[in-house]
Design a protein around this motif. Structure first.
Motif, mmCIF file in Angstrom:
data_model
loop_
_atom_site.group_PDB
_atom_site.id
_atom_site.type_symbol
_atom_site.label_atom_id
_atom_site.label_comp_id
_atom_site.label_asym_id
_atom_site.label_seq_id
_atom_site.Cartn_x
_atom_site.Cartn_y
_atom_site.Cartn_z
ATOM 1 N N LYS A 200 0.834 -1.213 0.000
ATOM 2 C CA LYS A 200 0.000 0.000 0.000
ATOM 3 C C LYS A 200 0.864 1.256 0.000
ATOM 4 C CE LYS A 200 -4.107 -1.918 2.298
ATOM 5 N NZ LYS A 200 -4.933 -1.871 3.539
ATOM 6 N N VAL A 201 1.904 1.259 0.831
ATOM 7 C CA VAL A 201 2.792 2.416 0.893
ATOM 8 C C VAL A 201 3.495 2.620 -0.449
ATOM 9 C CG1 VAL A 201 4.850 3.371 1.985
ATOM 10 C CG2 VAL A 201 3.139 2.208 3.380
ATOM 11 N N LEU A 202 3.976 1.529 -1.043
ATOM 12 C CA LEU A 202 4.639 1.629 -2.344
ATOM 13 C C LEU A 202 3.678 2.135 -3.413
ATOM 14 C CD1 LEU A 202 6.731 -1.683 -2.276
ATOM 15 C CD2 LEU A 202 7.634 0.646 -2.267
ATOM 16 N N THR A 203 2.435 1.701 -3.342
ATOM 17 C CA THR A 203 1.424 2.161 -4.307
ATOM 18 C C THR A 203 1.215 3.666 -4.198
ATOM 19 O OG1 THR A 203 0.287 0.019 -4.236
ATOM 20 C CG2 THR A 203 -0.966 1.904 -5.067
ATOM 21 N N LEU A 204 1.115 4.173 -2.965
ATOM 22 C CA LEU A 204 0.963 5.618 -2.757
ATOM 23 C C LEU A 204 2.172 6.380 -3.288
ATOM 24 C CD1 LEU A 204 -0.510 5.634 0.887
ATOM 25 C CD2 LEU A 204 -1.729 6.179 -1.242
ATOM 26 N N PHE A 205 3.346 5.811 -3.079
ATOM 27 C CA PHE A 205 4.569 6.468 -3.538
ATOM 28 C C PHE A 205 4.611 6.508 -5.067
ATOM 29 C CE2 PHE A 205 9.172 6.532 -4.498
ATOM 30 C CZ PHE A 205 9.518 7.689 -3.821
ATOM 31 N N VAL A 206 4.246 5.402 -5.715
ATOM 32 C CA VAL A 206 4.238 5.357 -7.175
ATOM 33 C C VAL A 206 3.230 6.365 -7.733
ATOM 34 C CG1 VAL A 206 3.622 3.929 -9.172
ATOM 35 C CG2 VAL A 206 5.073 2.992 -7.375
ATOM 36 N N GLU A 207 2.097 6.491 -7.090
ATOM 37 C CA GLU A 207 1.101 7.486 -7.520
ATOM 38 C C GLU A 207 1.680 8.891 -7.437
ATOM 39 O OE1 GLU A 207 -2.253 6.756 -5.029
ATOM 40 O OE2 GLU A 207 -2.936 4.996 -6.156
ATOM 41 N N LYS A 208 2.453 9.125 -6.378
ATOM 42 C CA LYS A 208 3.101 10.434 -6.220
ATOM 43 C C LYS A 208 4.117 10.662 -7.343
ATOM 44 C CE LYS A 208 3.974 13.943 -3.237
ATOM 45 N NZ LYS A 208 3.411 14.453 -2.017
ATOM 46 N N LEU A 209 4.855 9.609 -7.711
ATOM 47 C CA LEU A 209 5.835 9.732 -8.792
ATOM 48 C C LEU A 209 5.146 10.018 -10.120
ATOM 49 C CD1 LEU A 209 8.478 6.934 -8.084
ATOM 50 C CD2 LEU A 209 8.396 9.285 -7.259
ATOM 51 N N HIS A 210 4.014 9.371 -10.364
ATOM 52 C CA HIS A 210 3.255 9.645 -11.585
ATOM 53 C C HIS A 210 2.865 11.123 -11.642
ATOM 54 C CE1 HIS A 210 2.716 5.887 -13.699
ATOM 55 N NE2 HIS A 210 2.424 5.250 -12.574
ATOM 56 N N LEU A 211 2.440 11.666 -10.511
ATOM 57 C CA LEU A 211 2.045 13.067 -10.455
ATOM 58 C C LEU A 211 3.225 13.989 -10.723
ATOM 59 C CD1 LEU A 211 -0.038 15.279 -9.833
ATOM 60 C CD2 LEU A 211 0.535 15.034 -7.399
ATOM 61 N N LEU A 212 4.358 13.698 -10.077
ATOM 62 C CA LEU A 212 5.544 14.533 -10.263
ATOM 63 C C LEU A 212 6.049 14.477 -11.697
ATOM 64 C CD1 LEU A 212 7.562 13.745 -6.996
ATOM 65 C CD2 LEU A 212 6.250 15.805 -7.513
ATOM 66 N N SER A 213 6.035 13.283 -12.291
ATOM 67 C CA SER A 213 6.555 13.146 -13.646
ATOM 68 C C SER A 213 5.635 13.774 -14.678
ATOM 69 C CB SER A 213 6.773 11.670 -13.989
ATOM 70 O OG SER A 213 5.570 10.947 -13.911
ATOM 71 N N SER A 214 4.360 13.973 -14.322
ATOM 72 C CA SER A 214 3.413 14.605 -15.256
ATOM 73 C C SER A 214 3.580 16.117 -15.281
ATOM 74 C CB SER A 214 1.973 14.250 -14.868
ATOM 75 O OG SER A 214 1.625 14.832 -13.620
ATOM 76 N N LEU A 215 4.230 16.644 -14.242
ATOM 77 C CA LEU A 215 4.457 18.079 -14.180
ATOM 78 C C LEU A 215 5.670 18.466 -15.011
ATOM 79 C CD1 LEU A 215 4.010 18.556 -10.329
ATOM 80 C CD2 LEU A 215 2.282 18.954 -12.106
ATOM 81 N N LYS A 216 5.715 19.697 -15.464
ATOM 82 C CA LYS A 216 6.902 20.164 -16.174
ATOM 83 C C LYS A 216 7.935 20.571 -15.136
ATOM 84 C CE LYS A 216 4.666 21.676 -20.432
ATOM 85 N NZ LYS A 216 4.444 22.800 -21.365
ATOM 86 N N SER A 217 8.608 19.568 -14.640
ATOM 87 C CA SER A 217 9.561 19.801 -13.553
ATOM 88 C C SER A 217 10.844 19.049 -13.843
ATOM 89 C CB SER A 217 8.963 19.293 -12.233
ATOM 90 O OG SER A 217 8.870 17.878 -12.253
ATOM 91 N N PRO A 218 11.918 19.324 -13.069
ATOM 92 C CA PRO A 218 13.187 18.622 -13.273
ATOM 93 C C PRO A 218 13.081 17.122 -13.043
ATOM 94 C CG PRO A 218 13.514 20.596 -11.929
ATOM 95 C CD PRO A 218 12.039 20.373 -12.039
ATOM 96 N N PHE A 219 12.032 16.679 -12.304
ATOM 97 C CA PHE A 219 11.916 15.250 -12.033
ATOM 98 C C PHE A 219 11.628 14.514 -13.335
ATOM 99 C CE2 PHE A 219 9.838 11.313 -10.758
ATOM 100 C CZ PHE A 219 10.745 10.855 -9.819
ATOM 101 N N GLY A 220 12.449 13.529 -13.622
ATOM 102 C CA GLY A 220 12.279 12.770 -14.854
ATOM 103 C C GLY A 220 13.053 13.353 -16.019
ATOM 104 N N SER A 221 13.731 14.477 -15.789
ATOM 105 C CA SER A 221 14.504 15.101 -16.854
ATOM 106 C C SER A 221 15.841 14.399 -17.021
ATOM 107 C CB SER A 221 14.747 16.578 -16.516
ATOM 108 O OG SER A 221 15.703 17.144 -17.383
ATOM 109 N N ASP A 222 16.204 14.091 -18.254
ATOM 110 C CA ASP A 222 17.507 13.465 -18.517
ATOM 111 C C ASP A 222 18.644 14.386 -18.078
ATOM 112 O OD1 ASP A 222 16.346 11.239 -19.526
ATOM 113 O OD2 ASP A 222 16.412 11.910 -21.607
ATOM 114 N N ARG A 223 18.357 15.676 -18.074
ATOM 115 C CA ARG A 223 19.403 16.646 -17.739
ATOM 116 C C ARG A 223 19.959 16.430 -16.328
ATOM 117 N NH1 ARG A 223 18.956 21.510 -15.253
ATOM 118 N NH2 ARG A 223 16.694 21.430 -15.374
ATOM 119 N N LEU A 224 19.094 15.960 -15.423
ATOM 120 C CA LEU A 224 19.526 15.795 -14.044
ATOM 121 C C LEU A 224 19.800 14.337 -13.676
ATOM 122 C CD1 LEU A 224 17.213 18.292 -12.157
ATOM 123 C CD2 LEU A 224 19.597 18.586 -12.833
ATOM 124 N N ALA A 225 19.605 13.441 -14.639
ATOM 125 C CA ALA A 225 19.870 12.037 -14.347
ATOM 126 C C ALA A 225 21.363 11.768 -14.359
ATOM 127 C CB ALA A 225 19.184 11.141 -15.372
#
Length: 441
Positions: A414-439
């Protein structure tokens, strides 16, 4: 004098109130779960799915653009070695550990060249930019042989394996000079003499054990200093060449080894004031604080003897631990699972300071360990968290989603599911998260 710690990375567990989130606070990160007896290891892929590096690189590509292009052939060779063997006994522990080191060295060499190129470009004029000032590294091409590709400190894999052959020959010479037979006690005493007296090998201190170079077999053979676990591997390899099979097992935080025998009680009979078990495992056998001090011939029979794949897995888990500790050094107390217990604070502006190169090496070790243990959901969770830390959202979501499917604990899922949902939200935003530039490159 061996007392090999086999503990995986992580911090000591903390006693807390039971809750889904508290399960991730102070979690001890271990990868020692046993496979169900009914489960047979599936080959990660058939041999045809792992073609040799000769067919993998672009004809026109001279300098790889990413570290993945550089490390791909090394990873394929590693996967072939551990997955296409019909028997576990056919796998060479030393050879596979050298393959692991070769991949990591290739990654580090690529990073060094990229840094050098960046430095040159920053310091050259526009006219100079037309000429290449940095000499290319020698990257694998279609004409390379495996022997040329796998170079470590100027030596091929076969040359490093020859170092183990040389040690075994020195042990044979030591036995001849003493004019004694080949009883296991005498062989092990001779191995100790050659390693620690003649060649001057020594075990690293706890402080130096955090230096990654002491966790790679070729570095230990070269510097003659390394972790007790790798000395156990050297023992296994040398004694195998001498016709004395050595087996090992986890005992608490240690990895202990002993000669294969049908009468384990003889290992604890003292000869010259020391038992054979103490001769080969050293100080931890006499340490009251170690579980090894409580072992007897009878209890030895109850231990799960490590397979060659298990031993390779321990080496990889140790590399994850060492590289993660170095990666997280700028953020004391940080654990891989920390964000899972602090879901409300997860955001694109709240990433801890980490060392990207060390984190990338920890990821590589985890990926290789997953080839060995594809059903290890805790390992997959930790790999997903490492991808999160380097802001690779797609990879993090993929690994954590698979982890949820394999998780045995419903609350943790359940905790992992909530965390993954949060990651989906962050990655949908135009933010540095998920950007190759910072990987991590």
């Amino acid at each position: 004098m061996l007392c090999a710690s086999s503990s995986s990375f992580g911090h000591a567990s903390m006693t807390m109130a039971s809750s889904p989130l508290s399960r991730f606070v102070g979690t001890s990160l271990r990868y020692d779960q046993r496979r169900p007896s009914s489960w047979k290891m599936r080959n990660p892929a058939s041999a045809s799915a792992y073609p040799l590096f000769l067919n993998q690189l672009n004809k026109d590509s001279t300098t790889p653009k990413t570290y993945k292009e550089v490390t791909k052939p090394f990873r394929q060779i590693f996967a072939q070695e551990i997955s296409t063997q019909s028997k576990d006994d056919d796998i060479s522990i030393a050879k596979v550990l050298l393959y692991i080191a070769a991949e990591d060295e290739a990654f580090l060499a690529f990073n060094r060249e990229m840094d050098a190129r960046s430095f040159v470009k920053e310091n050259q004029s526009d006219s100079e930019e037309e000429q290449e000032s940095v000499q290319d590294q020698s990257y694998p091409s279609k004409t390379d042989s495996e022997e040329h590709l796998l170079q470590l400190d100027g030596k091929s894999i076969s040359e490093w394996l020859s170092e183990l052959d040389a040690i075994s020959k020195e042990v044979e010479a030591e036995l001849v000079s003493r004019d004694i037979g080949c009883h296991s006690v005498q062989i092990l005493e001779a191995v100790n003499t050659v390693l620690f007296d003649t060649r001057g090998f020594e075990r690293t201190s706890k402080r130096l054990a955090l230096d990654p170079k002491y966790s790679y077999l070729h570095s230990v053979l070269n510097s003659r200093c390394g972790t007790a676990f790798l000395f156990s591997v050297i023992y296994i390899e040398v004694c195998q060449r001498l016709g004395l099979p050595i087996v090992g097992a986890r005992v608490g935080e240690e990895f202990l080894i002993w000669p294969k025998t049908e009468n384990p009680e003889e290992l604890f009979s003292e000869t010259s004031g020391q038992s054979l078990f103490a001769i080969i495992n050293g100080r931890c056998v006499d340490d009251p604080g170690s579980m090894a001090s409580d072992l007897t011939g009878k209890s030895l029979l109850g231990l799960d003897v490590a397979t060659n794949r298990d031993i390779i897995g321990i080496a990889l888990a140790n590399l994850i631990r060492v590289h993660w500790r170095r990666a997280s050094k700028p953020s004391p107390g940080l654990m891989l699972t920390s964000p899972l217990s602090q879901l409300n604070s997860v955001s694109v502006s709240n990433f801890p300071l980490l060392r990207p190169q060390d984190l990338r090496l920890a990821i590589a070790a985890a990926e290789r360990l997953l080839i060995l243990e594809p059903l290890n959901w805790r390992l997959r969770r930790d790999l997903g968290m490492m991808h999160y830390y380097v802001r690779q959202s797609r990879e993090a979501i993929q690994e954590l989603s698979i982890c949820i499917a394999f998780a045995f604990d419903e609350e943790e899922a359940k905790v992992l599911t909530l965390f993954v949902e949060k990651l989906h939200l962050l990655s949908s935003l135009k933010s540095p998260f998920g950007s190759d530039r910072l990987a991590v490159r």
